[in-house]
Scaffold this motif. Structure first.
Motif, PDB file in Angstrom:
ATOM      1  N   UNK A 222      10.927  -1.821  -9.120  1.00  0.00           N
ATOM      2  CA  UNK A 222      11.258  -3.197  -8.741  1.00  0.00           C
ATOM      3  C   UNK A 222      10.813  -4.079  -9.872  1.00  0.00           C
ATOM      4  N   UNK A 223      11.744  -5.304  -9.902  1.00  0.00           N
ATOM      5  CA  UNK A 223      11.044  -6.184 -10.795  1.00  0.00           C
ATOM      6  C   UNK A 223       9.914  -6.729 -10.633  1.00  0.00           C
ATOM      7  N   UNK A 224       9.063  -7.292 -11.841  1.00  0.00           N
ATOM      8  CA  UNK A 224       7.769  -7.630 -11.786  1.00  0.00           C
ATOM      9  C   UNK A 224       7.726  -8.637 -10.702  1.00  0.00           C
ATOM     10  N   UNK A 225       8.477  -9.824 -10.689  1.00  0.00           N
ATOM     11  CA  UNK A 225       8.501 -10.851  -9.722  1.00  0.00           C
ATOM     12  C   UNK A 225       8.384 -10.401  -8.336  1.00  0.00           C
ATOM     13  N   UNK A 226       9.291  -9.252  -8.064  1.00  0.00           N
ATOM     14  CA  UNK A 226       9.404  -8.675  -6.631  1.00  0.00           C
ATOM     15  C   UNK A 226       7.969  -8.208  -6.266  1.00  0.00           C
ATOM     16  N   UNK A 227       7.158  -7.407  -7.290  1.00  0.00           N
ATOM     17  CA  UNK A 227       5.974  -6.826  -7.041  1.00  0.00           C
ATOM     18  C   UNK A 227       4.846  -7.812  -6.817  1.00  0.00           C
ATOM     19  N   UNK A 228       4.928  -8.885  -7.561  1.00  0.00           N
ATOM     20  CA  UNK A 228       4.085 -10.176  -7.391  1.00  0.00           C
ATOM     21  C   UNK A 228       4.224 -10.440  -5.845  1.00  0.00           C
ATOM     22  N   UNK A 229       5.355 -10.874  -5.428  1.00  0.00           N
ATOM     23  CA  UNK A 229       5.546 -11.230  -3.850  1.00  0.00           C
ATOM     24  C   UNK A 229       5.017 -10.193  -2.910  1.00  0.00           C
ATOM     25  N   UNK A 230       5.251  -8.765  -3.258  1.00  0.00           N
ATOM     26  CA  UNK A 230       4.691  -7.844  -2.333  1.00  0.00           C
ATOM     27  C   UNK A 230       3.200  -7.749  -2.216  1.00  0.00           C
ATOM     28  N   UNK A 231       2.495  -7.961  -3.585  1.00  0.00           N
ATOM     29  CA  UNK A 231       1.139  -7.958  -3.355  1.00  0.00           C
ATOM     30  C   UNK A 231       0.537  -9.442  -2.891  1.00  0.00           C
ATOM     31  N   UNK A 232       1.264 -10.418  -3.198  1.00  0.00           N
ATOM     32  CA  UNK A 232       0.598 -11.671  -2.422  1.00  0.00           C
ATOM     33  C   UNK A 232       0.956 -11.682  -0.886  1.00  0.00           C
ATOM     34  N   UNK A 233       1.998 -11.021  -0.544  1.00  0.00           N
ATOM     35  CA  UNK A 233       2.625 -10.830   1.066  1.00  0.00           C
ATOM     36  C   UNK A 233       1.611 -10.191   1.651  1.00  0.00           C
ATOM     37  N   UNK A 234       0.769  -9.092   0.901  1.00  0.00           N
ATOM     38  CA  UNK A 234       0.094  -8.383   1.499  1.00  0.00           C
ATOM     39  C   UNK A 234      -1.144  -8.995   1.967  1.00  0.00           C
ATOM     40  N   UNK A 235      -1.753  -9.910   0.927  1.00  0.00           N
ATOM     41  CA  UNK A 235      -2.705 -10.841   1.380  1.00  0.00           C
ATOM     42  C   UNK A 235      -2.483 -12.083   2.405  1.00  0.00           C
ATOM     43  N   UNK A 236      -1.500 -12.408   2.443  1.00  0.00           N
ATOM     44  CA  UNK A 236      -1.067 -13.450   3.261  1.00  0.00           C
ATOM     45  C   UNK A 236      -1.092 -12.764   4.847  1.00  0.00           C
ATOM     46  N   UNK A 237      -0.400 -11.552   4.900  1.00  0.00           N
ATOM     47  CA  UNK A 237      -0.252 -10.753   5.994  1.00  0.00           C
ATOM     48  C   UNK A 237      -1.583 -10.256   6.630  1.00  0.00           C
ATOM     49  N   UNK A 238      -2.707 -10.089   5.688  1.00  0.00           N
ATOM     50  CA  UNK A 238      -3.985  -9.502   6.176  1.00  0.00           C
ATOM     51  C   UNK A 238      -4.376 -10.611   6.724  1.00  0.00           C
ATOM     52  N   UNK A 239      -4.633 -11.908   6.378  1.00  0.00           N
ATOM     53  CA  UNK A 239      -5.253 -13.110   6.981  1.00  0.00           C
ATOM     54  C   UNK A 239      -4.502 -13.369   8.349  1.00  0.00           C
ATOM     55  N   UNK A 240      -3.145 -13.462   8.333  1.00  0.00           N
ATOM     56  CA  UNK A 240      -2.498 -13.772   9.506  1.00  0.00           C
ATOM     57  C   UNK A 240      -2.859 -12.595  10.484  1.00  0.00           C
ATOM     58  N   UNK A 241      -2.761 -11.298  10.169  1.00  0.00           N
ATOM     59  CA  UNK A 241      -3.154 -10.364  11.050  1.00  0.00           C
ATOM     60  C   UNK A 241      -4.356 -10.577  11.602  1.00  0.00           C
ATOM     61  N   UNK A 242      -5.539 -10.906  10.853  1.00  0.00           N
ATOM     62  CA  UNK A 242      -6.778 -11.339  11.488  1.00  0.00           C
ATOM     63  C   UNK A 242      -6.895 -12.178  12.597  1.00  0.00           C
TER      64      UNK A 242
END
Length: 342
Positions: free
Chosen positions: A229-249
């Motif tokens: 994957x392009x670096x930009x997409x990897x960055x989105x994936x990683x940051x989406x993990x943290x956003x989803x983590x808090x949203x899940x909580x």
């Protein structure tokens, strides 16, 4: 657009599968459709416990589950959530993962078993109940001989307390209890337990336990697919993990508290606090299990040492700093509380 086919380890009706869909939607939206993740429920492609192998081989591009489901492949994977967390809660264990060396140790662990995956632990879970039983559990001996469902290191802990343990995926537990294959079981939370039908086979739930006090979810990608994957997409994936983590909580607090009320009012479930002697015995047996496994598994030992060092510092800070909310709860909602005048 890049398309990915995923599977969760959860039945489609479970809130956990909803959490998996929530993460996929965040990525799909944030990439503007350049990456499209489709998430299938457990069993659509492989059984729940077969997720890691399927993602590693590329049969699936990714998945949503928990690390303790991989216990059979490498026992140390269960240290991400299966146990007392050395007095940490799940959010603190995630802090250890990101800032205390856990991420590097997990990559080392997966490499040791040849798993071709990139892993993102996320989504701190509240303390899980001791489980669902036919009658209240009042002492350690009450667990002896019970056919009981749990997973991860908790298997060894409950066996040490005398239970006959059977590790089953979430979607198979209630039917096993209904058929008498299990006497008792634990899964996770009020919403999942209610949706999966635990109240249909038991009216007694014991709250509070150390067997999974600090668990979180896991998002996995096939490493070959992820690395391309392009670096930009990897960055989105990683940051989406943290956003989803808090949203899940946040979502968990809302939904779990509602279903906790519904289980009592509509389903007539009785909740009991697990007695302290049982909790103390869990800690004692957990230490025995960990000592034994650390002696046989150098990576297991390295991870435990890392967790202990981080937990000693972080939990001391927490105990000294965070005020107990019990007094405030009693003040506003306890039996002698006075209505707030506005």
């Amino acid at each position: 657009p890049i398309s990915m086919r995923w599977q969760s380890t959860w039945p489609s009706k479970d809130i956990f599968h909803e959490f998996a869909l929530d993460y996929a939607k965040k990525v799909n939206d944030m990439t503007g459709g350049d990456l499209k993740i489709e998430v299938l429920p457990a069993g659509a492609v492989v059984p729940a416990f077969g997720l890691l192998e399927a993602v590693s081989k590329g049969t699936l591009d990714g998945g949503h589950g928990v690390l303790v489901y991989h216990y059979g492949k490498q026992t140390a994977l269960a240290l991400w959530g299966s146990g007392p967390g050395y007095a940490m809660d799940a959010n603190m264990l995630l802090a250890w993962h990101k800032y205390g060396g856990g991420r590097e140790l997990l990559a080392k662990l997966y490499a040791s078993i040849g798993a071709n995956v990139v892993s993102f632990p996320y989504g701190p879970m509240p303390t899980q109940p001791l489980g669902w039983f036919k009658k209240p559990i009042t002492k350690v001996d009450d667990l002896k001989g019970l056919k009981f469902r749990t997973v991860g290191i908790s298997i060894d802990v409950f066996q040490g307390m005398g239970a006959a343990v059977n590790a089953l995926p979430g979607g198979e537990i209630v039917s096993a209890m209904d058929r008498g294959l299990l006497d008792a079981a634990e899964f996770n939370n009020a919403t999942s337990d209610r949706i999966l039908g635990f109240a249909d086979v038991s009216k007694v739930c014991m709250l509070q336990s150390y067997h999974q006090n600090a668990e979180q979810f896991e998002i996995t990608f096939n490493k070959t697919k992820y690395d391309a994957l392009p670096d930009k997409m990897k960055a989105i994936i990683s940051n989406a993990v943290e956003a989803a983590s808090q949203d899940m909580a946040w979502k968990a607090i809302d939904r779990y508290s509602k279903d906790y009320v519904e289980l009592q009012t509509k389903d007539k479930v009785k909740f009991y606090k697990t007695p302290d002697p049982i909790l103390k015995r869990q800690l004692e047996i957990y230490d025995e299990v960990v000592t034994k496994k650390a002696a046989d598994n150098p990576l297991f030992k390295e991870i435990v040492q890392s967790q202990l060092a981080f937990a000693k510092r972080a939990t001391q800070w927490e105990q000294d700093t965070v005020v107990s909310r019990k007094m405030a709860f009693d003040h506003y909602f306890g039996p002698t509380a006075k209505p707030v005048k506005l």
